[in-house]
Design a protein around this motif. Structure first.
Motif, PDB file in Angstrom:
ATOM      1  N   THR A  15      41.796  45.424  47.605  1.00  0.00           N
ATOM      2  CA  THR A  15      40.754  44.390  47.578  1.00  0.00           C
ATOM      3  C   THR A  15      39.826  44.607  46.394  1.00  0.00           C
ATOM      4  OG1 THR A  15      38.845  45.342  48.776  1.00  0.00           O
ATOM      5  CG2 THR A  15      40.726  44.630  50.116  1.00  0.00           C
ATOM      6  N   GLY A  16      39.226  43.525  45.943  1.00  0.00           N
ATOM      7  CA  GLY A  16      38.275  43.587  44.841  1.00  0.00           C
ATOM      8  C   GLY A  16      37.283  42.450  44.954  1.00  0.00           C
ATOM      9  N   GLY A  17      36.605  42.190  43.855  1.00  0.00           N
ATOM     10  CA  GLY A  17      35.601  41.124  43.843  1.00  0.00           C
ATOM     11  C   GLY A  17      35.854  40.190  42.691  1.00  0.00           C
ATOM     12  N   ARG A  18      35.014  40.290  41.651  1.00  0.00           N
ATOM     13  CA  ARG A  18      35.125  39.382  40.496  1.00  0.00           C
ATOM     14  C   ARG A  18      36.259  39.771  39.554  1.00  0.00           C
ATOM     15  NH1 ARG A  18      32.813  35.213  41.464  1.00  0.00           N
ATOM     16  NH2 ARG A  18      30.838  35.355  42.550  1.00  0.00           N
ATOM     17  N   ASN A  19      36.608  41.035  39.524  1.00  0.00           N
ATOM     18  CA  ASN A  19      37.599  41.488  38.546  1.00  0.00           C
ATOM     19  C   ASN A  19      39.027  41.234  39.041  1.00  0.00           C
ATOM     20  OD1 ASN A  19      38.917  42.702  36.463  1.00  0.00           O
ATOM     21  ND2 ASN A  19      37.891  44.696  36.647  1.00  0.00           N
ATOM     22  N   VAL A  20      39.365  39.936  39.154  1.00  0.00           N
ATOM     23  CA  VAL A  20      40.685  39.603  39.710  1.00  0.00           C
ATOM     24  C   VAL A  20      41.815  39.950  38.738  1.00  0.00           C
ATOM     25  CG1 VAL A  20      39.931  37.891  41.398  1.00  0.00           C
ATOM     26  CG2 VAL A  20      40.371  37.174  39.049  1.00  0.00           C
ATOM     27  N   ALA A  21      41.501  40.031  37.441  1.00  0.00           N
ATOM     28  CA  ALA A  21      42.551  40.390  36.469  1.00  0.00           C
ATOM     29  C   ALA A  21      43.059  41.808  36.776  1.00  0.00           C
ATOM     30  CB  ALA A  21      42.004  40.305  35.048  1.00  0.00           C
ATOM     31  N   GLN A  22      42.111  42.742  37.000  1.00  0.00           N
ATOM     32  CA  GLN A  22      42.496  44.122  37.340  1.00  0.00           C
ATOM     33  C   GLN A  22      43.190  44.169  38.698  1.00  0.00           C
ATOM     34  OE1 GLN A  22      41.851  46.881  35.204  1.00  0.00           O
ATOM     35  NE2 GLN A  22      43.331  47.817  36.586  1.00  0.00           N
ATOM     36  N   LEU A  23      42.646  43.410  39.636  1.00  0.00           N
ATOM     37  CA  LEU A  23      43.215  43.401  40.992  1.00  0.00           C
ATOM     38  C   LEU A  23      44.678  42.937  40.952  1.00  0.00           C
ATOM     39  CD1 LEU A  23      42.751  43.748  44.041  1.00  0.00           C
ATOM     40  CD2 LEU A  23      41.867  41.399  44.102  1.00  0.00           C
ATOM     41  N   ALA A  24      44.921  41.861  40.209  1.00  0.00           N
ATOM     42  CA  ALA A  24      46.289  41.317  40.132  1.00  0.00           C
ATOM     43  C   ALA A  24      47.221  42.324  39.444  1.00  0.00           C
ATOM     44  CB  ALA A  24      46.273  39.994  39.370  1.00  0.00           C
ATOM     45  N   LYS A  25      46.720  42.926  38.377  1.00  0.00           N
ATOM     46  CA  LYS A  25      47.525  43.908  37.636  1.00  0.00           C
ATOM     47  C   LYS A  25      47.947  45.065  38.557  1.00  0.00           C
ATOM     48  CE  LYS A  25      46.831  46.638  33.551  1.00  0.00           C
ATOM     49  NZ  LYS A  25      45.742  47.244  32.825  1.00  0.00           N
ATOM     50  N   ASP A  26      46.973  45.572  39.322  1.00  0.00           N
ATOM     51  CA  ASP A  26      47.277  46.699  40.208  1.00  0.00           C
ATOM     52  C   ASP A  26      48.146  46.270  41.387  1.00  0.00           C
ATOM     53  OD1 ASP A  26      45.974  48.662  38.711  1.00  0.00           O
ATOM     54  OD2 ASP A  26      44.036  48.167  39.583  1.00  0.00           O
ATOM     55  N   ALA A  27      47.913  45.059  41.874  1.00  0.00           N
ATOM     56  CA  ALA A  27      48.726  44.583  43.007  1.00  0.00           C
ATOM     57  C   ALA A  27      50.197  44.531  42.595  1.00  0.00           C
ATOM     58  CB  ALA A  27      48.235  43.205  43.471  1.00  0.00           C
ATOM     59  N   VAL A  28      50.454  44.096  41.360  1.00  0.00           N
ATOM     60  CA  VAL A  28      51.830  44.025  40.859  1.00  0.00           C
ATOM     61  C   VAL A  28      52.367  45.446  40.624  1.00  0.00           C
ATOM     62  CG1 VAL A  28      53.265  43.309  38.894  1.00  0.00           C
ATOM     63  CG2 VAL A  28      51.542  41.741  39.838  1.00  0.00           C
ATOM     64  N   ARG A  29      51.542  46.267  39.955  1.00  0.00           N
ATOM     65  CA  ARG A  29      51.979  47.639  39.637  1.00  0.00           C
ATOM     66  C   ARG A  29      52.351  48.417  40.900  1.00  0.00           C
ATOM     67  NH1 ARG A  29      48.190  52.559  37.500  1.00  0.00           N
ATOM     68  NH2 ARG A  29      49.841  54.115  37.408  1.00  0.00           N
ATOM     69  N   PHE A  30      51.516  48.254  41.959  1.00  0.00           N
ATOM     70  CA  PHE A  30      51.742  49.047  43.170  1.00  0.00           C
ATOM     71  C   PHE A  30      52.502  48.275  44.258  1.00  0.00           C
ATOM     72  CE2 PHE A  30      48.170  51.157  41.082  1.00  0.00           C
ATOM     73  CZ  PHE A  30      48.602  52.476  41.115  1.00  0.00           C
ATOM     74  N   ALA A  47      46.701  41.058  48.232  1.00  0.00           N
ATOM     75  CA  ALA A  47      45.572  41.289  47.310  1.00  0.00           C
ATOM     76  C   ALA A  47      44.458  40.330  47.732  1.00  0.00           C
ATOM     77  CB  ALA A  47      45.992  41.009  45.874  1.00  0.00           C
ATOM     78  N   ILE A  48      43.261  40.881  47.883  1.00  0.00           N
ATOM     79  CA  ILE A  48      42.159  40.064  48.417  1.00  0.00           C
ATOM     80  C   ILE A  48      40.913  40.201  47.551  1.00  0.00           C
ATOM     81  CG2 ILE A  48      40.715  39.633  50.457  1.00  0.00           C
ATOM     82  CD1 ILE A  48      42.918  41.304  51.981  1.00  0.00           C
ATOM     83  N   THR A  49      40.310  39.088  47.198  1.00  0.00           N
ATOM     84  CA  THR A  49      39.002  39.123  46.560  1.00  0.00           C
ATOM     85  C   THR A  49      37.958  38.720  47.612  1.00  0.00           C
ATOM     86  OG1 THR A  49      37.497  37.976  45.045  1.00  0.00           O
ATOM     87  CG2 THR A  49      39.532  36.827  45.579  1.00  0.00           C
ATOM     88  N   CYS A  50      36.791  39.373  47.556  1.00  0.00           N
ATOM     89  CA  CYS A  50      35.765  39.034  48.548  1.00  0.00           C
ATOM     90  C   CYS A  50      35.141  37.667  48.248  1.00  0.00           C
ATOM     91  CB  CYS A  50      34.694  40.121  48.616  1.00  0.00           C
ATOM     92  SG  CYS A  50      33.750  40.353  47.105  1.00  0.00           S
ATOM     93  N   TYR A  51      35.378  37.129  47.048  1.00  0.00           N
ATOM     94  CA  TYR A  51      34.756  35.858  46.655  1.00  0.00           C
ATOM     95  C   TYR A  51      35.746  34.694  46.762  1.00  0.00           C
ATOM     96  CZ  TYR A  51      31.304  39.080  44.739  1.00  0.00           C
ATOM     97  OH  TYR A  51      30.381  40.075  44.592  1.00  0.00           O
ATOM     98  N   ASP A  52      35.402  33.702  47.583  1.00  0.00           N
ATOM     99  CA  ASP A  52      36.284  32.542  47.733  1.00  0.00           C
ATOM    100  C   ASP A  52      36.466  31.815  46.402  1.00  0.00           C
ATOM    101  OD1 ASP A  52      36.806  32.919  50.440  1.00  0.00           O
ATOM    102  OD2 ASP A  52      34.953  31.887  51.040  1.00  0.00           O
ATOM    103  N   ASP A  53      35.417  31.817  45.565  1.00  0.00           N
ATOM    104  CA  ASP A  53      35.542  31.067  44.300  1.00  0.00           C
ATOM    105  C   ASP A  53      36.425  31.797  43.269  1.00  0.00           C
ATOM    106  OD1 ASP A  53      33.819  33.087  43.669  1.00  0.00           O
ATOM    107  OD2 ASP A  53      32.257  31.837  42.786  1.00  0.00           O
ATOM    108  N   MET A  54      36.908  32.976  43.598  1.00  0.00           N
ATOM    109  CA  MET A  54      37.828  33.679  42.686  1.00  0.00           C
ATOM    110  C   MET A  54      39.275  33.576  43.172  1.00  0.00           C
ATOM    111  SD  MET A  54      35.785  34.764  40.399  1.00  0.00           S
ATOM    112  CE  MET A  54      36.895  35.731  39.382  1.00  0.00           C
TER     113      MET A  54
END
Ligand code: NDP
Ligand code: MG
Length: 389
Positions: free
Chosen positions: A34-49, A54-61
């Motif tokens: 899970t992450g927040g605004r940094n969805v680029a990093q979140l997506a990268k890690d979700a794919v890598r691992f 993968a969840i962002t706490c912000y609906d607008d992201m």
């Protein structure tokens, strides 16, 4: 395979954890990130691992995260409820590395599943320590401390009887302003407060180190986690940040935990617990280090420490008020609404206001009361800040 979930995966602690996990990918099965605004990093890690979700706490992201993960088969979700839902997914090890009281419900939910929770999110222990500890006990869950001082204490207590513990000393680097006189502290800017002499951490905890609110929070965290009498907990300023904590026993022995200022040590200890794994932190050359220094903290320049003493004495819901007021005051300092020294004034005034109107000493605390008083403290802290600004 160890099934792992990382809350706050895009942050400083979360990234350090993924660094360790990424060194032995064959041992880990990543369930949720899970992450927040940094969805680029979140997506990268979700794919890598190859995370299941993968969840962002912000609906607008959410749309951006969905775009980034389109076609990967990784489930995407958003919002606080989705993060709490992720905590119900079976996992062997869950890291709580969200910043702020937002970490409380996901951590509690993980404990309700009987999971092992590696806890970096100190705000949840300050806000609702008794509730967290009771929930762990009720569900046979384990909490492993990840804050470096608390990991150090935990390691110092292995095989020991709590009855033989005379005192616990947590060290503090003293933060960015350890040598600043009081008059100068009033002029401290956001940029100055956001740079730490020893540790590389998220911005909020770095500013909390400069104000010593971080150490104040850690005092409460020590009391709640180890169930120790607050009178037995001390703070010692130690500029080198190499000794993280010391445990003093009834025979006069002091056991110190020494290591480089690298969070991968405490995270790695929790990740491999109860074993010791290989953790790639720098090996200290003590001959090169030469000297270690220790000094008493200055309570006049850093009044947060005395506020923590009051909170520990009062107990009940006072930790929730303390944490929420501190988070609001920190927002106020970051936004430029209040000055550096105003932060402790805002927290003290908020605690005074709320303790006058509400009974904070509660025999038992429940989540609804915690969330209600947290929200009220933020409203009151904003009122106090409007009067200052
Ligand atoms: P960071 O600010 O670097 O990271 C915080 C993480 O939480 C990020 O993944 C962030 O997402 C996410 N996040 C932010 N707000 C919310 C929210 N409202 N709901 C859900 N997720 C959110 O913090 P740190 O890694 O420095 O600290 C994390 C925790 O660990 C804190 O409790 C801190 O006190 C504690 N800690 C940290 C240490 C350190 O060395 N950094 C040392 C000891 C304890 P995004 O960035 O994508 O917006
Ligand atoms: Mg710490």
């Amino acid at each position: 395979m160890k099934r792992v979930t990382v809350f706050g995966a895009t942050g400083s602690v979360g990234q350090s954890a993924l660094d360790l996990i990424g060194r032995d990918p064959e041992f880990y099965d990543v369930v949720a990130l899970t992450g927040g605004r940094n969805v680029a990093q979140l997506a990268k890690d979700a794919v890598r691992f190859k995370s299941d979700v993968a969840i962002t706490c912000y609906d607008d992201m959410a749309a951006e995260l969905r775009d980034l993960l389109f076609g990967t088969g990784i489930k995407v979700a958003s919002g606080d409820a989705a993060i709490a839902e992720a905590a119900t997914r079976p996992a062997d090890w869950t890291l709580s590395a969200i910043v702020g009281a937002a970490g409380l419900v996901p951590g509690l939910t993980a404990l309700q599943q009987g999971n092992t929770l590696a806890l970096a999110n100190k705000e949840s222990l300050v806000t609702a320590g008794p509730l967290l500890m009771q929930t762990a006990a009720d569900h046979g869950a384990t909490i492993l401390p990840v804050d470096s001082e608390h990991s150090a204490i935990f390691q110092g207590l292995v095989g020991e009887d709590m009855a033989a513990v005379e005192r616990i000393i947590i060290t503090a680097s003293g933060g960015a302003f350890r040598d600043w006189p009081l008059e100068k502290l009033a002029t401290a800017t956001l940029a100055q407060a956001s740079s730490h002499p020893n540790w590389d951490m998220g911005q909020r905890i770095t500013i909390d180190s400069a104000s010593m609110f971080n150490k104040a929070m850690e005092l409460v965290e020590t009391k709640e986690f180890f169930g120790i009498d607050p009178a037995k907990i001390e703070v010692l300023v130690h500029r080198e940040s190499l000794v993280h904590a010391l445990v003093g026993f009834t025979d006069g022995a002091l056991m110190a935990h020494v290591g480089p200022p690298d969070m991968r040590h405490a995270i790695g200890y929790a990740l491999h617990w109860p074993d010791r794994g290989h953790v790639p932190v720098e090996r200290l050359d003590l001959a090169k280090v030469g000297q270690l220094s220790f000094e008493a903290p200055d309570h006049t320049r850093f009044p947060a420490l005395d506020l923590a003493a009051d909170v520990m004495r009062t107990g009940g819901l006072s930790g929730a008020v303390f944490n929420a007021a501190k988070e609001s005051a920190l927002d106020g300092f970051i936004d430029g609404r209040i000055g550096f020294l105003d932060m402790s004034r805002v927290v003290a005034a908020t605690i005074d206001k709320i303790s006058a109107s509400e009974g904070l000493q509660k025999a038992q605390i429940v989540l609804d009361d915690v969330l209600e008083i947290d929200a009220l403290a933020r409203v009151r802290a904003d009122e106090v800040m409007r009067n200052i600004g």
